[in-house]
Design a protein around this motif. Structure first.
Motif, PDB file in Angstrom:
ATOM      1  N   LYS A  11       0.815  -1.210   0.000  1.00 28.78           N
ATOM      2  CA  LYS A  11       0.000   0.000   0.000  1.00 28.78           C
ATOM      3  C   LYS A  11       0.852   1.265   0.000  1.00 28.78           C
ATOM      4  O   LYS A  11       0.590   2.174  -0.807  1.00 28.78           O
ATOM      5  CB  LYS A  11      -0.976  -0.008   1.168  1.00 28.78           C
ATOM      6  N   PRO A  12       1.875   1.385   0.853  1.00 27.49           N
ATOM      7  CA  PRO A  12       2.719   2.594   0.782  1.00 27.49           C
ATOM      8  C   PRO A  12       3.465   2.691  -0.548  1.00 27.49           C
ATOM      9  O   PRO A  12       3.671   3.792  -1.074  1.00 27.49           O
ATOM     10  CB  PRO A  12       3.701   2.436   1.944  1.00 27.49           C
ATOM     11  N   ALA A  17       4.125   5.410  -5.731  1.00 28.54           N
ATOM     12  CA  ALA A  17       4.100   5.345  -7.198  1.00 28.54           C
ATOM     13  C   ALA A  17       3.048   6.307  -7.753  1.00 28.54           C
ATOM     14  O   ALA A  17       3.281   6.996  -8.753  1.00 28.54           O
ATOM     15  CB  ALA A  17       3.818   3.927  -7.663  1.00 28.54           C
ATOM     16  N   GLY A  18       1.911   6.398  -7.107  1.00 27.01           N
ATOM     17  CA  GLY A  18       0.860   7.330  -7.531  1.00 27.01           C
ATOM     18  C   GLY A  18       1.309   8.775  -7.443  1.00 27.01           C
ATOM     19  O   GLY A  18       1.048   9.573  -8.346  1.00 27.01           O
ATOM     20  N   GLY A  22       1.756  11.104 -10.603  1.00 28.36           N
ATOM     21  CA  GLY A  22       0.998  12.359 -10.585  1.00 28.36           C
ATOM     22  C   GLY A  22       1.898  13.552 -10.799  1.00 28.36           C
ATOM     23  O   GLY A  22       1.584  14.452 -11.587  1.00 28.36           O
ATOM     24  N   THR A  23       3.030  13.559 -10.108  1.00 25.88           N
ATOM     25  CA  THR A  23       3.980  14.659 -10.267  1.00 25.88           C
ATOM     26  C   THR A  23       4.538  14.685 -11.684  1.00 25.88           C
ATOM     27  O   THR A  23       4.622  15.742 -12.314  1.00 25.88           O
ATOM     28  CB  THR A  23       5.129  14.517  -9.254  1.00 25.88           C
ATOM     29  N   ALA A  24       4.895  13.522 -12.195  1.00 23.09           N
ATOM     30  CA  ALA A  24       5.413  13.448 -13.557  1.00 23.09           C
ATOM     31  C   ALA A  24       4.329  13.859 -14.550  1.00 23.09           C
ATOM     32  O   ALA A  24       4.612  14.558 -15.535  1.00 23.09           O
ATOM     33  CB  ALA A  24       5.905  12.038 -13.867  1.00 23.09           C
TER      34      ALA A  24
END
Length: 105
Positions: A11-12, A17-18, A22-24
């Motif tokens: 989960k972490p 990764a999300g 998201g930033t990318a």
């Protein structure tokens, strides 16, 4: 005591990764290349809109012409029909007068 081996890292890891994607993704969406793409797509949409509007205007003008011609045809037919009724009425009156004269003689 809590061991690092006992922690569920799934989960972490998915969260991290999300955040990274998201930033990318934000970086990609706000880049100069993306801005050029958005600009070109918008220009294409505006060209398409212009083409559609020209076509719509042409169709409206043609519809107006067709409507005017149809009204003129109906007016002409009504005038012809009225002229025929008047001619028939005049012929009927003349026939009635002829009949009346013939009976008087």
């Amino acid at each position: 005591m809590l061991n690092l081996k006992d922690i569920n890292w799934k989960k972490p890891g998915l969260f991290a990764a999300g955040v990274a994607f998201g930033t990318a993704g934000i970086k990609i969406l706000t880049s100069d290349d993306a801005k050029k793409l958005y600009t070109n797509c918008t220009a294409a949409v505006l060209r398409a809109k212009s083409c559609v509007m020209k076509t719509a205007t042409s169709v409206q003008e043609n519809a107006g012409d067709i409507l005017a011609e149809a009204k003129q045809i109906n007016e002409d037919r009504a005038a012809e029909a009225e002229a025929e009724v008047v001619d028939d009425f005049c012929e009927t009156e003349e026939t009635a007068e002829d009949t009346a004269e013939a009976t008087e003689e």
